[in-house]
Design a protein around this motif. Structure first.
Motif, PDB file in Angstrom:
ATOM      1  N   LEU A 146      18.915  17.990  -4.989  1.00  0.00           N
ATOM      2  CA  LEU A 146      17.605  18.034  -4.340  1.00  0.00           C
ATOM      3  C   LEU A 146      16.475  17.897  -5.361  1.00  0.00           C
ATOM      4  O   LEU A 146      15.443  17.278  -5.084  1.00  0.00           O
ATOM      5  N   GLY A 147      16.684  18.473  -6.535  1.00  0.00           N
ATOM      6  CA  GLY A 147      15.634  18.436  -7.557  1.00  0.00           C
ATOM      7  C   GLY A 147      15.462  17.070  -8.198  1.00  0.00           C
ATOM      8  O   GLY A 147      14.380  16.753  -8.694  1.00  0.00           O
ATOM      9  N   GLU A 148      16.518  16.254  -8.171  1.00  0.00           N
ATOM     10  CA  GLU A 148      16.456  14.974  -8.873  1.00  0.00           C
ATOM     11  C   GLU A 148      16.419  13.747  -7.964  1.00  0.00           C
ATOM     12  O   GLU A 148      15.996  12.670  -8.394  1.00  0.00           O
ATOM     13  N   THR A 149      16.854  13.886  -6.730  1.00  0.00           N
ATOM     14  CA  THR A 149      16.955  12.705  -5.874  1.00  0.00           C
ATOM     15  C   THR A 149      15.591  12.136  -5.517  1.00  0.00           C
ATOM     16  O   THR A 149      14.613  12.873  -5.357  1.00  0.00           O
ATOM     17  N   THR A 150      15.552  10.827  -5.408  1.00  0.00           N
ATOM     18  CA  THR A 150      14.338  10.150  -4.934  1.00  0.00           C
ATOM     19  C   THR A 150      14.616   9.470  -3.585  1.00  0.00           C
ATOM     20  O   THR A 150      13.848   8.622  -3.149  1.00  0.00           O
ATOM     21  N   GLU A 151      15.726   9.847  -2.957  1.00  0.00           N
ATOM     22  CA  GLU A 151      16.061   9.290  -1.646  1.00  0.00           C
ATOM     23  C   GLU A 151      15.014   9.693  -0.623  1.00  0.00           C
ATOM     24  O   GLU A 151      14.527  10.833  -0.636  1.00  0.00           O
ATOM     25  N   ALA A 152      14.684   8.765   0.266  1.00  0.00           N
ATOM     26  CA  ALA A 152      13.676   9.048   1.287  1.00  0.00           C
ATOM     27  C   ALA A 152      14.171  10.101   2.271  1.00  0.00           C
ATOM     28  O   ALA A 152      13.376  10.876   2.816  1.00  0.00           O
ATOM     29  N   ASP A 153      15.474  10.143   2.501  1.00  0.00           N
ATOM     30  CA  ASP A 153      16.057  11.085   3.461  1.00  0.00           C
ATOM     31  C   ASP A 153      17.248  11.780   2.796  1.00  0.00           C
ATOM     32  O   ASP A 153      18.393  11.375   2.985  1.00  0.00           O
ATOM     33  N   PRO A 154      17.001  12.837   2.018  1.00  0.00           N
ATOM     34  CA  PRO A 154      18.085  13.490   1.277  1.00  0.00           C
ATOM     35  C   PRO A 154      19.174  14.056   2.192  1.00  0.00           C
ATOM     36  O   PRO A 154      18.922  14.402   3.347  1.00  0.00           O
ATOM     37  N   MET A 155      20.380  14.149   1.660  1.00  0.00           N
ATOM     38  CA  MET A 155      21.488  14.727   2.409  1.00  0.00           C
ATOM     39  C   MET A 155      21.281  16.225   2.606  1.00  0.00           C
ATOM     40  O   MET A 155      20.608  16.884   1.811  1.00  0.00           O
ATOM     41  N   THR A 156      21.905  16.751   3.666  1.00  0.00           N
ATOM     42  CA  THR A 156      21.939  18.194   3.838  1.00  0.00           C
ATOM     43  C   THR A 156      22.950  18.785   2.862  1.00  0.00           C
ATOM     44  O   THR A 156      23.754  18.061   2.256  1.00  0.00           O
ATOM     45  N   ARG A 157      22.927  20.096   2.703  1.00  0.00           N
ATOM     46  CA  ARG A 157      23.891  20.751   1.820  1.00  0.00           C
ATOM     47  C   ARG A 157      25.324  20.445   2.260  1.00  0.00           C
ATOM     48  O   ARG A 157      26.203  20.180   1.437  1.00  0.00           O
ATOM     49  N   GLU A 158      25.561  20.489   3.578  1.00  0.00           N
ATOM     50  CA  GLU A 158      26.899  20.247   4.103  1.00  0.00           C
ATOM     51  C   GLU A 158      27.347  18.812   3.852  1.00  0.00           C
ATOM     52  O   GLU A 158      28.501  18.557   3.489  1.00  0.00           O
ATOM     53  N   ARG A 159      26.434  17.883   4.038  1.00  0.00           N
ATOM     54  CA  ARG A 159      26.767  16.480   3.803  1.00  0.00           C
ATOM     55  C   ARG A 159      27.045  16.229   2.319  1.00  0.00           C
ATOM     56  O   ARG A 159      27.976  15.483   1.973  1.00  0.00           O
ATOM     57  N   TRP A 160      26.257  16.852   1.465  1.00  0.00           N
ATOM     58  CA  TRP A 160      26.475  16.699   0.033  1.00  0.00           C
ATOM     59  C   TRP A 160      27.884  17.173  -0.343  1.00  0.00           C
ATOM     60  O   TRP A 160      28.589  16.514  -1.108  1.00  0.00           O
ATOM     61  N   GLY A 161      28.312  18.290   0.226  1.00  0.00           N
ATOM     62  CA  GLY A 161      29.651  18.792  -0.049  1.00  0.00           C
ATOM     63  C   GLY A 161      30.723  17.834   0.426  1.00  0.00           C
ATOM     64  O   GLY A 161      31.721  17.602  -0.273  1.00  0.00           O
ATOM     65  N   PHE A 162      30.534  17.253   1.616  1.00  0.00           N
ATOM     66  CA  PHE A 162      31.512  16.300   2.141  1.00  0.00           C
ATOM     67  C   PHE A 162      31.604  15.066   1.252  1.00  0.00           C
ATOM     68  O   PHE A 162      32.700  14.595   0.930  1.00  0.00           O
ATOM     69  N   VAL A 163      30.461  14.556   0.829  1.00  0.00           N
ATOM     70  CA  VAL A 163      30.450  13.364  -0.015  1.00  0.00           C
ATOM     71  C   VAL A 163      31.070  13.669  -1.384  1.00  0.00           C
ATOM     72  O   VAL A 163      31.814  12.848  -1.939  1.00  0.00           O
TER      73      VAL A 163
END
Length: 341
Positions: A220-237
């Motif tokens: 979250l601190g480094e991403t420049t994505e317009a629509d960041p992933m949720t915590r749960e999605r980040w774990g899945f990925v």
């Protein structure tokens, strides 16, 4: 005054006729030759809420087990699976499908799974089906879309009761698929050089974070994505991004069961040309590749590009959502499996 009343009566009659016609079209367009009943599939930690569809008349001599793609998909994908259920029923097959964990009454959380977890879930569903006296499991065909391309090969490789596989827009390598999707979407949107550079930089940064096992807070601190992933999605990925189907496909090939790859000519999600090349290289004559004028979901491009056309088609004639030849190819493959099994 009388003339005005007569005119209003004529208008009202026309409206009623049009409405009746629309209702009639909707009824015909939503009429399918299968019966559907609810089933509960026991799995570790609870149960999965599913449906079993069967031909309206006559007995089924096999079952299609459906393996969803990405996302919170329910057992019928909000009714979009009906044409597939109908096609299977017309070829004398039942279909078993279930809502992902945490969706549509199923216990659990699909985002807490890994891809091997998904394969184990499919195996558990097949074992449950085989124990039911009213589920025709003498011929089992797996149907899988998109992300299922990293699930089904493991299932086939580890079992000896799968008679055929229908792969719908499946990919080979997770990271390469993501890059293909990114470039295809940028092309589709007509992105300029600045937009491309920004999107590509965000993707490169995210992949680097995944590679080093960064925490969600770091992401979250480094991403420049317009629509960041949720915590749960980040774990899945994080659990999935290294996925590559090649090894499991090679193991699955030793079973010599027929595969059908349905490839959309306008697929922006998956490089189906790469998938076709890899499948042919691994399966040889055991795979049939069918190209259709479709997007990733097997929908007609015009339906995918227009929300209004998609809505109207879905309401009045959902069969027409899928591209020409999709269900015919599906049925032809099922008939082929039946004839050879």
């Amino acid at each position: 005054m009388k003339r005005g009343i007569r005119w209003m009566a004529i208008v009202a009659s026309v409206v009623l006729v049009v409405a009746a016609g629309a209702i009639g079209v909707a009824l015909v367009g939503n009429s399918y030759a299968f019966d559907e009943r609810h089933v509960e599939i026991p799995v570790t930690g609870g149960s999965l809420s599913g449906v079993l569809t069967t031909p309206k008349s006559g007995e089924a001599h096999g079952v299609v087990v459906m393996v969803h793609g990405d996302g919170p998909v329910d057992a019928t994908q909000n009714g979009l699976y009906d044409p597939w259920f109908d096609g299977a029923a017309a070829s004398r097959y039942a279909t078993l499908s279930w809502s992902k964990p945490g969706v549509g009454g199923s216990d659990g959380d699909w985002l807490a799974q890994s891809l091997p977890d998904r394969a184990a879930e499919v195996g558990a569903a097949i074992d449950w089906a085989a124990a039911q006296p009213d589920v025709p499991t003498s011929t089992i065909v797996l149907w899988g879309a998109s992300q299922a391309g990293w699930v089904i090969p493991e299932v086939v490789a580890d079992r000896d009761d799968i008679a055929g596989v229908v792969a719908v827009g499946t990919a080979i390598n997770w990271l390469k698929q993501g890059q293909f999707n990114l470039q295809a979407e940028l092309d589709h949107e007509g992105a300029d050089a600045e937009q491309r550079a920004r999107a590509e930089a965000a993707s490169t940064s995210t992949n680097a974070l995944l590679e080093r096992g960064a925490s969600y807070e770091e992401y979250l601190g480094e991403t420049t994505e317009a629509d960041p992933m949720t915590r749960e999605r980040w774990g899945f990925v994080q659990r999935s991004f290294r996925a590559d189907a090649t090894s499991d496909l090679t193991r699955a090939a030793t079973h010599h069961v027929p595969w059908l790859l349905l490839a959309g000519e306008h697929d922006r999600n998956v490089d189906v040309h790469e998938t076709a090349e890899v499948y042919r290289g691994i399966f040889g004559r055991d795979v049939e590749v069918t190209w259709v004028d479709a997007v990733h979901s097997m929908a007609r491009p015009m339906v995918d590009d227009s929300e209004f056309i998609g809505f109207v088609t879905g309401v009045f004639w959902p069969r027409a959502l899928l591209a020409h030849g999709v269900i015919d190819s599906y049925r032809g493959f099922l008939d082929q499996v039946t004839g050879s099994h």
